[in-house]
Every structure is written in C-alpha cells, then in structure tokens.
Design a protein around this motif. Structure first.
Motif, PDB file in Angstrom:
ATOM      1  N   ILE A   1       0.848  -1.196   0.000  1.00 58.49           N
ATOM      2  CA  ILE A   1       0.000   0.000   0.000  1.00 58.49           C
ATOM      3  C   ILE A   1       0.881   1.242   0.000  1.00 58.49           C
ATOM      4  O   ILE A   1       1.706   1.429   0.897  1.00 58.49           O
ATOM      5  N   LYS A   2       0.699   2.065  -1.011  1.00 55.57           N
ATOM      6  CA  LYS A   2       1.525   3.267  -1.184  1.00 55.57           C
ATOM      7  C   LYS A   2       0.699   4.519  -0.877  1.00 55.57           C
ATOM      8  O   LYS A   2      -0.531   4.512  -0.949  1.00 55.57           O
ATOM      9  N   THR A   3       1.419   5.590  -0.548  1.00 56.06           N
ATOM     10  CA  THR A   3       0.743   6.858  -0.288  1.00 56.06           C
ATOM     11  C   THR A   3       0.089   7.381  -1.568  1.00 56.06           C
ATOM     12  O   THR A   3       0.450   6.987  -2.675  1.00 56.06           O
ATOM     13  N   LYS A   4      -0.870   8.273  -1.388  1.00 58.51           N
ATOM     14  CA  LYS A   4      -1.579   8.928  -2.500  1.00 58.51           C
ATOM     15  C   LYS A   4      -2.326   7.935  -3.387  1.00 58.51           C
ATOM     16  O   LYS A   4      -2.427   8.116  -4.603  1.00 58.51           O
ATOM     17  N   THR A   5      -2.840   6.877  -2.768  1.00 57.47           N
ATOM     18  CA  THR A   5      -3.669   5.905  -3.485  1.00 57.47           C
ATOM     19  C   THR A   5      -4.971   5.707  -2.715  1.00 57.47           C
ATOM     20  O   THR A   5      -5.076   6.057  -1.535  1.00 57.47           O
ATOM     21  N   LEU A   6      -5.962   5.121  -3.380  1.00 54.45           N
ATOM     22  CA  LEU A   6      -7.233   4.831  -2.722  1.00 54.45           C
ATOM     23  C   LEU A   6      -7.023   3.824  -1.592  1.00 54.45           C
ATOM     24  O   LEU A   6      -7.643   3.930  -0.530  1.00 54.45           O
ATOM     25  N   ALA A   7      -6.137   2.861  -1.827  1.00 59.07           N
ATOM     26  CA  ALA A   7      -5.852   1.860  -0.797  1.00 59.07           C
ATOM     27  C   ALA A   7      -5.298   2.523   0.461  1.00 59.07           C
ATOM     28  O   ALA A   7      -5.657   2.162   1.580  1.00 59.07           O
ATOM     29  N   TYR A   8      -4.431   3.497   0.266  1.00 58.59           N
ATOM     30  CA  TYR A   8      -3.848   4.232   1.389  1.00 58.59           C
ATOM     31  C   TYR A   8      -4.932   4.982   2.165  1.00 58.59           C
ATOM     32  O   TYR A   8      -4.957   4.960   3.407  1.00 58.59           O
ATOM     33  N   GLN A   9      -5.832   5.623   1.465  1.00 56.75           N
ATOM     34  CA  GLN A   9      -6.903   6.363   2.123  1.00 56.75           C
ATOM     35  C   GLN A   9      -7.809   5.437   2.926  1.00 56.75           C
ATOM     36  O   GLN A   9      -8.257   5.782   4.019  1.00 56.75           O
ATOM     37  N   LYS A  10      -8.080   4.250   2.383  1.00 60.78           N
ATOM     38  CA  LYS A  10      -8.926   3.295   3.098  1.00 60.78           C
ATOM     39  C   LYS A  10      -8.222   2.777   4.351  1.00 60.78           C
ATOM     40  O   LYS A  10      -8.846   2.606   5.401  1.00 60.78           O
ATOM     41  N   LEU A  11      -6.922   2.519   4.228  1.00 59.13           N
ATOM     42  CA  LEU A  11      -6.187   2.055   5.403  1.00 59.13           C
ATOM     43  C   LEU A  11      -6.090   3.161   6.452  1.00 59.13           C
ATOM     44  O   LEU A  11      -6.204   2.898   7.651  1.00 59.13           O
ATOM     45  N   LYS A  12      -5.910   4.396   6.009  1.00 61.06           N
ATOM     46  CA  LYS A  12      -5.844   5.519   6.932  1.00 61.06           C
ATOM     47  C   LYS A  12      -7.170   5.674   7.681  1.00 61.06           C
ATOM     48  O   LYS A  12      -7.188   5.901   8.903  1.00 61.06           O
ATOM     49  N   GLU A  13      -8.274   5.520   6.967  1.00 62.64           N
ATOM     50  CA  GLU A  13      -9.598   5.606   7.609  1.00 62.64           C
ATOM     51  C   GLU A  13      -9.772   4.484   8.624  1.00 62.64           C
ATOM     52  O   GLU A  13     -10.311   4.683   9.719  1.00 62.64           O
ATOM     53  N   LEU A  14      -9.304   3.289   8.266  1.00 62.58           N
ATOM     54  CA  LEU A  14      -9.382   2.143   9.166  1.00 62.58           C
ATOM     55  C   LEU A  14      -8.570   2.398  10.432  1.00 62.58           C
ATOM     56  O   LEU A  14      -9.046   2.179  11.554  1.00 62.58           O
ATOM     57  N   LEU A  15      -7.344   2.870  10.271  1.00 61.50           N
ATOM     58  CA  LEU A  15      -6.475   3.127  11.412  1.00 61.50           C
ATOM     59  C   LEU A  15      -7.032   4.237  12.303  1.00 61.50           C
ATOM     60  O   LEU A  15      -7.003   4.122  13.536  1.00 61.50           O
TER      61      LEU A  15
END
Length: 396
Positions: free
Chosen positions: A239-253
């Motif tokens: 998971i890299k920064t500035k991606t949708l996956a990153y945003q979802k993980l950030k929301e989860l955390l």
C-alpha cells in the motif's frame, strides 16, 4: 468497514498470550504479542524527559522498522532504575527471543506500574517462559492492565484491493493520561502489506487527532508507548501513499485509534462518565483541538460533570485560557442538546431535561466559534472521589 469481535491476535499471522508471574499480588501481569513473520513496525512514545528503560530500549530497536514480538509486564514500570533497569529490559527481550526462536532485536519491550522499583527478574523470566506461542489472546489484554477496570480491545475489517484487511488494537490506560506524543500502552496489529516508513507517517499523524486528544488527570507517564505492527499476511501489493488503498487504510487506522482512545478516556481512574468535547468554527483544526482539550482537561469542568451541574461558566473559562484567541461574544456552548451560552450571555434551558442528560454515561459538549472552518475533538472523564482514593493508595 465493519467492527467485529476479536482480540489483538485476530489479524492474520498474529498470536498473543498472558499469564501471572507475581509482579502483582494477583491477576495476569506478563504477556507477549507475536507475529509469525517479521512485521513492519512504527511507534510513538512519551515526551516526558524522564523515560522508562523500556521506552529507551524500544525506541532504539524500532529505528530498523521491524518487529516480530512485543513482551509486556505490568505491576512494575522499571523506570528510574538506572543501568540495571536497562539491563533487565534487554534481558526480557533476550528471554523472549530465545523462547520464540527469533532475533532479540525484533523484540520490543513495554512496562507499566510503580516507578522506582527494580524488576524481580527471576519472576519475570519464569513468567516469560510460561507464555505460549499459540496462547490465549484474551490474556494479553488482561495482563497489561494496572488500575484499569476493563480490558480494551478493538477490531475492524475492511476490503482493500480485493483483500480482507483486519486491524486490531489493545490498550491500557486509566490514570497519567495527558500526552504530548503517545499515551498509555497501546498495541495495534494489522495484516496489510505496507512499509514501516508509511506506517510511521500514518501513526504519527493520526496520534495527533486521537491519542493526543484524551486527558484524564494532566500527567504524562514515563512509560507511554504505542506500537503498530503490519505483517502483510492478508496478501496484496504494498500500500503506497496517495492511493485509494492508502486512504482506506488511513480511515481504518483512525477509526481503530479513536475507538481505543475513547475507551481509555472512559476508564479514567474512578470515572463514571466519558466526556466528549467538539469544537467547530475555529481558525484551524489545531486551534479547535486545543480548545476541546482545554475544556475536557479542566478539573472544574470534570467535577461539574461528576456533580451533574450544567456549569457553563467553567467551560467558557477553559475556552478562555486555552491559549487560542477567542471573542466570548462569538462563542456558543451546547451541553447535550441544549444551548447554555450564546452571544456573550447565558440562555434559558430546560433544567429537568438537562439533569436527565447529565445522568447519562456519555456527556457531549459542543463549542461553536465564528472564526473559520477548523474542527477538533477531545475526550476525557469526570473527576470523582474515587480518583483521589485510588491515587492516594496506589503505592500500597
């Protein structure tokens, strides 16, 4: 995103255990958390200049960005114990590493309890030896407690790039909760594939709006530590920064950390109520957070909430000394669902409804300014007779 029942070992590839070794008179007091493979890791620590040996040691080994295990003891902070304390901390890591058959520099150490007493290493060593690689994960949550009244576990799942990602958190904290960097002892596990550098950026950023926004008594501990481990066991690309996956993980955390923060605030020593303060309309988010924390940290606000007293004057006073520029005539204070102060004057409210609202377990205070779009929250608890009793007798 879905909240599920579970423990710190619910994410794939993790295990945990806890036991009693005699550091406390009764109840579990030694525990470990284990990843089947080395995990990417990040941490935040106390900003107190007096630091426990576990903090000094773990900060150093975390520079490499990887951990495979964490060993924790309660009942003894191993703080202000000099060279012997650091030696004992290293010994805890070495005993754990040998039992798990991993490298010692992959083992973090955390301690909590009474300051100034050397660790009885015979008990600690025997306790670590008693732990099982595939142990009872619920016992980990029990073993890290001190004056807490309940265990604190949070587990969420979400889908990222077609993979089910699970994140769990477990913490302890009841008194000495007023951090500038971390707070309490907190442990977060995740089975996502992400680098330690990205993890550190996420943890540091989100600590500011979650763990740093709780306060119980205005003290910052010598042992505060939050560790985040991600072992990639769920699969998927990094998971890299500035991606949708990153945003979802950030929301989860953020969700996991906020839930754990509120649980700790609710379990303040002797507390009967969780207090949540929301500030909006500030110049920026930082000012909003400062005001919210000033209100929730006020001993006079805390005692008023304990006494079910809608004393808005104490709230306004805390806003005024928060260090942020405010115009009292542009402040609105809402307690529960009733406005108690607006436009520089008190308002008329329904006292019967207010009394009922202040009897609830969660008390919400809203501060509205007219300066901008800044928003921020903080959490705390009421200040009770039992808080004094607990801390007056803590050493005995």
């Amino acid at each position: 995103m879905q909240k599920i029942n579970g423990t710190i070992a619910t994410p794939k590839g993790f295990a945990a255990d806890g036991n009693h070794c005699g550091l406390k008179y009764k109840n579990h007091d030694i525990a470990w958390l284990y990843s089947m493979t080395p995990a990417q890791a990040a941490g935040v620590f106390t900003t107190n200049q007096v630091k426990a040996a576990s903090v000094t040691y773990t900060k150093e080994i975390l520079l490499a960005g990887k951990l495979q295990a964490v060993v924790v003891n309660s009942g003894n902070a191993n703080a202000c114990t000099g060279d012997e304390g650091l030696k004992n901390t290293k010994a805890m890591a070495e005993v754990t590493a040998k039992k798990l058959q991993i490298a010692p520099d992959l083992v973090a150490v955390a301690s909590t309890g009474i300051i100034g007493k050397p660790l009885p290493m015979e008990k600690v060593t025997a306790g670590i030896e008693s732990l099982q690689k595939q142990g009872i994960a619920d016992n980990f949550a029990k073993a890290i407690l001190t004056t807490d009244t309940f265990t604190k576990n949070v587990v969420y799942q979400t889908e990222i790039d077609g993979h089910c990602i699970t994140m769990a958190a477990c913490g302890k904290g009841s008194g000495m909760i007023h951090p500038n960097m971390a707070t309490m002892l907190g442990f977060i596990t995740c089975d996502a594939n992400i680098s330690s550098l990205t993890l550190q950026q996420l943890l540091s950023e989100l600590t500011e709006v979650t763990f740093n926004q709780i306060t119980v008594d205005g003290d910052t501990s010598t042992n505060d530590m939050v560790l985040l481990l991600a072992n990639g066991a769920a699969g998927g690309h990094e998971i890299k920064t500035k991606t949708l996956a990153y945003q979802k993980l950030k929301e989860l955390l953020k969700t996991v950390m906020e839930d754990l923060a509120k649980m700790i605030a609710k379990d303040g020593e002797g507390a009967t109520k969780l207090i949540e303060v929301t500030t909006s309309g500030a110049c920026d988010d930082l000012i909003a957070r400062m005001i919210s924390k000033s209100v929730v940290g006020s001993p006079l606000v805390k005692t008023a909430i304990f006494g079910k007293d809608p004393n808005w004057g104490r709230i306004l006073c805390a806003i005024g000394y928060s260090g942020s520029p405010v115009n009292p005539e542009e402040v609105t204070i809402t307690l529960g669902d009733q406005i108690v102060y607006a436009n520089g004057l008190p308002t008329v409210f329904d006292m019967q409804k207010m009394t009922a609202a202040l009897a609830e377990d969660v008390i919400k205070i809203f501060v509205t300014l007219q300066q901008g779009n800044g928003q921020g929250k903080a959490w705390g608890c009421d200040l009770t007779y039992d808080y004094v009793k607990i801390n007056a007798l803590y050493h005995t």
